[in-house]
Design an enzyme around this catalytic site. Structure first.
Site, short mmCIF file in Angstrom:
data_model
loop_
_atom_site.label_atom_id
_atom_site.label_comp_id
_atom_site.label_asym_id
_atom_site.label_seq_id
_atom_site.Cartn_x
_atom_site.Cartn_y
_atom_site.Cartn_z
N THR A 181 0.84 -1.19 0.00
CA THR A 181 0.00 0.00 0.00
C THR A 181 0.88 1.24 0.00
O THR A 181 2.00 1.23 0.50
CB THR A 181 -0.90 0.03 1.24
OG1 THR A 181 -0.07 0.10 2.42
CG2 THR A 181 -1.78 -1.21 1.33
N GLU A 326 -5.86 -4.12 -1.29
CA GLU A 326 -6.23 -5.36 -0.60
C GLU A 326 -7.26 -6.19 -1.37
O GLU A 326 -7.53 -7.33 -0.99
CB GLU A 326 -6.79 -5.04 0.79
CG GLU A 326 -5.79 -4.46 1.76
CD GLU A 326 -5.64 -2.94 1.68
OE1 GLU A 326 -5.05 -2.35 2.61
OE2 GLU A 326 -6.11 -2.33 0.69
N TRP A 439 -21.62 14.26 11.27
CA TRP A 439 -20.64 13.97 10.23
C TRP A 439 -20.90 14.82 8.98
O TRP A 439 -22.02 15.02 8.56
CB TRP A 439 -20.70 12.50 9.83
CG TRP A 439 -20.26 11.55 10.90
CD1 TRP A 439 -21.02 10.62 11.53
CD2 TRP A 439 -18.95 11.42 11.45
NE1 TRP A 439 -20.27 9.91 12.44
CE2 TRP A 439 -18.99 10.38 12.41
CE3 TRP A 439 -17.73 12.09 11.24
CZ2 TRP A 439 -17.88 10.00 13.15
CZ3 TRP A 439 -16.62 11.70 11.98
CH2 TRP A 439 -16.70 10.67 12.91
#
Length: 538
Positions: A181, A326, A439
């Site tokens: 990554t 992934e 949020w």
């Protein structure tokens, strides 16, 4: 039924028996190289033979540090088909991360592009396991270098056996590839790809409701071959017999457009920054892109305005996809269902701007604080995934337990899902802005800002605020930088009817460019560190 092994040899063998006349076009430092899949097969076997002559054994990690070209494509098959592990290294990572990756993987040999030699020369004294460097060049005489020992790619190829036979003993669960990554925090994490995983992932790329790759396609992976296997396109293209166009070292938007026109590319894949730059270059170049049946966009969310520009202005279908290192990487593709063709223009493009529907072969759930979220397009949760091409652990890394548990990969991506099953990324968990306990999606604000006619790019972060905990702060790159003085109020006014008042950023900062990671993503952490006292005055 027979327990048939799903290995990369099957992909390679099919290309040799059925598609020997198909072409691979590769841009190199010395010009354009052309050869057939038959040539590719012979050279790939020679490379495997040459590596065996150097002492490479099954299970050994062999690294590549290279652009998209035919040498890299040969390594894609020569290394795993002999039982070794192809480790593609991101050439844009910081030097300390490159050192860490090569040492952590314990690579034995490193393939290096001629133009990238200076990078490796700077760190050679820190590399603990590399036994030799193979320089990817078509020159017979090697360029001057301090690396030792060095081998010329074409020189070792001449010593290889074009009739070299790949082993029948490779198990489908054996590692074929390794990719790390591009870490924004901490050290990069390694992800191992099995033969079986790449085989099934390649198969999924050919499905009609994903990318529909076929023998009739001419494929140009702009996404680097060092980044998640160029999204699997080189593997699938060899298997299906698609012509490949590999754009070579440091291609500019003009070079990419020229290759697409000259080689009659039908499908090309890249990140949003590539397609934004190509769109701007096309306005001046006016290349003939009439053969393009699709551009594929992934890596980060593409704004709706970019999708509309390609489809409405250029007449090129735009496939919005989602995945991660992934996941090999394909997870979702935004393709309308048949009955959605009758929806309104706005409804269609709202759907097309999502990350799309889960591809066949994978399982997904989106989990919030109270369990799996409702399919209402509003309730947020983290994407969890599992399937035959989804990793189950990081390579020799104790951080595995942070992302893999209960049989699921916990992506860290926050999303909503609508009643039709279309997934829309809201943010990375770490990038959500929490203001007054609520949020705010930085991604929604960014995509809306980029729909403004004078905005080239936009990035939104949350920064500390004495009253609200965090508030959104916007960073904008304008198409016409001279207009910035009067544009701040205009931009905020542009956002006002589209969001609740408390979502609107408290300020807009104009930049010449937004800092990016090695794979083109915004470096929000860098901006957060620089502007963490913006509202507190400390």
């Amino acid at each position: 039924m027979e327990n048939y092994p799903l290995t990369l040899r099957a992909l390679f063998d099919r290309s040799q028996s059925l598609f020997g006349k198909k072409e691979v076009v590769s841009r190199t430092n010395s010009g354009i190289s052309r050869y057939t899949y038959a040539d590719f097969g012979r050279r790939t076997r020679q490379l495997s033979s040459a590596l065996q002559g150097l002492g490479v054994k099954p299970g050994d990690r062999i690294a590549t540090f290279a652009w998209n070209h035919h040498w890299h494509l040969e390594a894609y098959f020569a290394i795993p088909c002999m039982g070794a592990v192809l480790h593609t290294v991101n050439i844009r990572l910081p030097l300390e991360h490159i050192v860490y990756i090569l040492n952590h993987a314990q690579d034995r040999f490193l393939f290096v592009d001629e133009t990238l030699l200076p990078v490796i020369e700077k760190i050679q004294d820190q590399l603990t396991t590399i036994e030799g460097y193979i320089i990817m060049t078509d020159r017979q005489e090697l360029p001057p270098t301090s690396l030792q020992p060095v081998y010329g790619y074409e020189n070792i190829l001449n010593d290889g056996d074009p009739q070299y036979m790949f082993s029948d003993d490779i198990h489908e669960s054996a590692p074929a590839g390794l990719c790390y990554t591009s870490a924004t925090t901490g050290k990069p994490k390694g992800v191992v790809y099995s033969h079986r995983g790449i085989y099934l992932h390649s198969l999924s790329i050919g499905l009609a409701d994903t990318l529909g790759l076929s023998e009739r396609d001419t494929v140009m992976p702009i996404v680097p071959m060092f980044h998640v296997n160029a999204w699997g396109l080189p593997f699938a293209s060899v298997w299906f017999g698609s012509k490949q166009v590999l754009p070579g070292p440091a291609p500019t938007p003009g070079i990419l457009l020229g290759l697409m026109a000259d080689e009659q590319v039908t499908i090309a894949a890249g990140v949003p920054t590539v397609w934004t730059a190509a769109l701007k270059a096309q306005e001046a170049k006016q290349a003939d892109l009439s053969t393009l049946r699709a551009v594929v966009c992934g890596g980060s969310a593409a704004p709706r305005s970019l999708i509309e520009s390609y489809e409405q202005r250029l007449g090129i279908p735009f496939y919005h996809a989602y995945g991660m290192t992934e996941t090999c990487p394909l997870v979702t593709v935004a393709r309308l269902k048949s009955y959605q063709d009758a929806a309104s223009y706005d409804e269609q493009y709202t759907t097309r701007a999502t990350q799309g529907l889960l591809v066949p072969g994978l399982e997904m759930k989106i989990v919030g604080p109270r369990g799996e979220v409702a399919w209402d397009g509003h309730e947020m949760g983290e994407i969890l995934l599992r399937g035959p091409w989804v990793a189950t652990a990081y390579y020799q890394d104790e951080r595995t337990q942070e992302s893999f548990h209960d049989g699921w990969f916990h992506s860290g991506d926050i999303a909503v899902i609508d009643q039709e099953g279309f997934v829309k990324l809201v943010d990375r968990a770490k990038d959500l802005v929490k203001s007054g306990g609520e949020w705010i999606s930085s991604l929604d604000l960014e995509n809306t800002l980029m729909a403004h006619p004078n905005v080239f790019e936009a990035c939104v972060i949350g920064v500390p605020h004495p009253k609200w905990g965090e508030r959104p702060l916007a960073f904008v790159v304008l198409k016409d930088f001279a207009l910035q003085a009067g544009d701040k109020a205009d931009l905020l006014h542009f956002l006002t009817p589209k969001f609740a008042k408390w979502w609107i950023p408290d300020d807009v900062i104009f930049l010449q460019e937004i800092p990016r990671s090695s794979v083109g993503k915004f470096m929000k952490r860098e901006l957060r560190e620089q502007y963490q006292t913006y509202f507190t005055g400390d």
